[in-house]
Structure formats: C-alpha cells, structure tokens
Design a protein around this motif. Structure first.
Motif, PDB file in Angstrom:
ATOM      1  N   ASP A 245     -48.338 -35.274 -19.477  1.00  0.00           N
ATOM      2  CA  ASP A 245     -47.286 -34.538 -20.188  1.00  0.00           C
ATOM      3  C   ASP A 245     -47.929 -33.440 -21.046  1.00  0.00           C
TER       4      ASP A 245
ATOM      5  N   HIS B 113     -47.284 -35.507 -14.209  1.00  0.00           N
ATOM      6  CA  HIS B 113     -46.335 -34.779 -15.066  1.00  0.00           C
ATOM      7  C   HIS B 113     -47.115 -33.887 -16.032  1.00  0.00           C
TER       8      HIS B 113
ATOM      9  N   HIS C 106     -40.374 -40.951 -16.813  1.00  0.00           N
ATOM     10  CA  HIS C 106     -41.643 -40.392 -17.287  1.00  0.00           C
ATOM     11  C   HIS C 106     -41.841 -40.757 -18.749  1.00  0.00           C
TER      12      HIS C 106
ATOM     13  N   HIS D 233     -47.252 -29.708 -17.938  1.00  0.00           N
ATOM     14  CA  HIS D 233     -46.542 -28.461 -18.259  1.00  0.00           C
ATOM     15  C   HIS D 233     -47.565 -27.346 -18.445  1.00  0.00           C
TER      16      HIS D 233
ATOM     17  N   GLU E 104     -37.649 -31.880 -15.325  1.00  0.00           N
ATOM     18  CA  GLU E 104     -37.194 -33.128 -15.856  1.00  0.00           C
ATOM     19  C   GLU E 104     -35.778 -33.021 -16.363  1.00  0.00           C
TER      20      GLU E 104
HETATM   21 NI    NI Z   1     -42.515 -33.386 -19.917  1.00  0.00          NI
END
Ligand code: NI
Length: 262
Positions: free
Chosen positions: A206, A9, A156, A11, A95
């Motif tokens: 994340d 996960h 997550h 970004h 998500e």
């Molecule tokens: Ni996220």
C-alpha cells in the motif's frame, strides 16, 4: 531458492514517487519482486496506473474509485472505468469500498459508488479490491447483497476480526496484509494470518503508506514487501522463500496473471 515476491497493492502514481520511480522499481526487482499491482483511487490515478502497466511489463493495473473520492466522481465515471478495464493489463476493479473512519465522502454516496462498481465488476467479470476502514459489517453486507462472490477479490490491508476473515474466505475472497502486520502488539492481525489458509493470503505494501518495521517513518516502497512476507512466514511457520512464492502464486491466481510469463 531465490526470494520471489508480489506487491499486490501499490500506489506508485502518488507524487511521492515522481522523482525516483526508476530507482524504486530497480530496488524492488533486486529484492525479488516479480509483480506489482498498481491500484487506482480515482479516474486520474486509474489512468496513471494503466500507463505504468503499459510502461513496465511487471506492473499490472486496477482501476476504481476509493471511497474518499466517491463524492467527486463525474456522472460518466462507470463508462470511463469500463473503457479502461478493456485493457489486457487491467486485472481488477478497485480500490472500492467504505471508509467510515475519515468520512471524506458522505456515507450514502460511498455506498452507491461501491455498489455501482461491484455491478460493473460483475458485468466485466473482474475481481475487486476492497478498502474497508471502520465499516466491516457494512462492507460485508454489501458484498453479500451484491453477490460479489461471483467475481471474488481481496480485502486489502485487512482490519476486520476473525469472524469476518472466516466469512470472506468462505465467500472465496483473499485476505491481504500490509505493514501493520509487522507492528508490535498487533496480535489480532497476527492471529488472522495464522488462521488464513495459505492459498488465500496476499502481501502488499500500500506504498507510500503503511511502512513496515524496521522502516517505519520513511516512505514505503515495493521492495519493503519482503518485510511483510517475512512476518507472514514467521506466523505460518515457514520460510520467507516459501511464503513469498506462495503469495506470488496467490496474487497470480486472483488476478489471472500467467506466473510463467513473469
Ligand atoms: Ni491503497
């Protein structure tokens, strides 16, 4: 055995990476990261995730609407998500979920957009990536009501309690942990990692958020997933090599990615 890792996960489309993404990815590769899932949070970010997946063989994409963005989606957002999800490198929807901590979208709207995306995931037979902040019971209820176990997925940055962990595992979901598992005094999360079956746990960054110890205060990036995996290894009484490899295998299982092809 060399360390092999997956960041389940990330970004990387966030502005924090605009200047030095190639260097960030080179560091990840050197750290043993074989696979990164870049996760969309709105339509634009979902499209960008897909572009990253097209550009880099080891990046896969998820497309979806984060609960913060639920109030802003255009009327045809589901069609747009469906069209993107037809791409072979889109491995999940998300998500999606509920965030009752920041409440950036009205709760009713969050619920509707969450449920609609679960419906789409079932139609497309794709697993889901769930964001849950201070809405554990409501998330669990919606997953049950919508029959989300049909497609499965991952919670997550898991922040629920042990009972919730057991329940979602029972439903076939994976538990993913990020930087917070490395923070001092996070006994609750440590205990959850210890009780989660080894074939049901994932690690993630994340990034750019939730930077693990000892890099707290800096921007997070996929290479730091090794620090999360190290902590999981410690809690499971195994080595980084074993835990990292296992989490990589689990990520491939969830997202139906051929590990041999990586
Ligand atoms: Ni996220």
């Amino acid at each position: 055995m060399a360390v092999q890792l997956a960041d389940s996960h990330a970004h990387l489309d966030f502005h924090n990476f605009h200047k030095d993404l190639p260097e960030v990815l080179a560091r990840a590769r050197r750290a043993g990261v074989k696979l990164i899932t870049n996760v969309g949070y709105d339509l634009k970010s979902s499209r960008r995730s897909l572009e990253l997946a097209e550009e880099y063989p080891f990046i896969y994409a998820a497309v979806g609407i984060h609960p913060h963005e639920a109030a802003k989606v255009p009327r045809n957002y589901l069609e747009q998500l469906e069209e993107m999800a037809a791409h072979p490198k889109v491995v999940a929807l998300g998500e999606m979920g509920l965030d009752f901590y920041r409440d950036r979208s009205p709760r009713d709207r969050q619920r509707v957009v969450f449920k609609e995306q679960l419906e789409l995931a079932k139609k497309l037979k794709k697993p889901v990536i769930i964001h849950d902040r201070d809405a554990h019971l409501q998330v669990l209820t919606i997953l049950l009501e919508e029959g989300a176990e049909e497609v499965g997925g991952v919670l997550h940055c898991f922040s629920g309690d042990e009972a919730m962990a057991r329940q979602v595992i029972e439903m076939g979901f994976f538990i993913s942990v990020a930087g917070p598992v490395t923070y001092p005094k996070n006994n609750k999360l440590n205990r959850i990692v210890a009780i989660t079956p080894k074939d049901r746990i994932l690690v993630e960054t994340d990034c750019p958020f939730l930077t693990p110890v000892p890099f707290r205060g800096q921007r997070n990036e996929p290479s730091y997933v090794s620090k999360v995996a190290e902590r999981v290894a410690l809690l499971q009484g195994t080595t980084l090599e074993e835990a990292g490899r296992r989490c990589l295998e689990n990520t491939c299982t969830l997202f139906q990615i051929d590990l041999e092809g990586l």
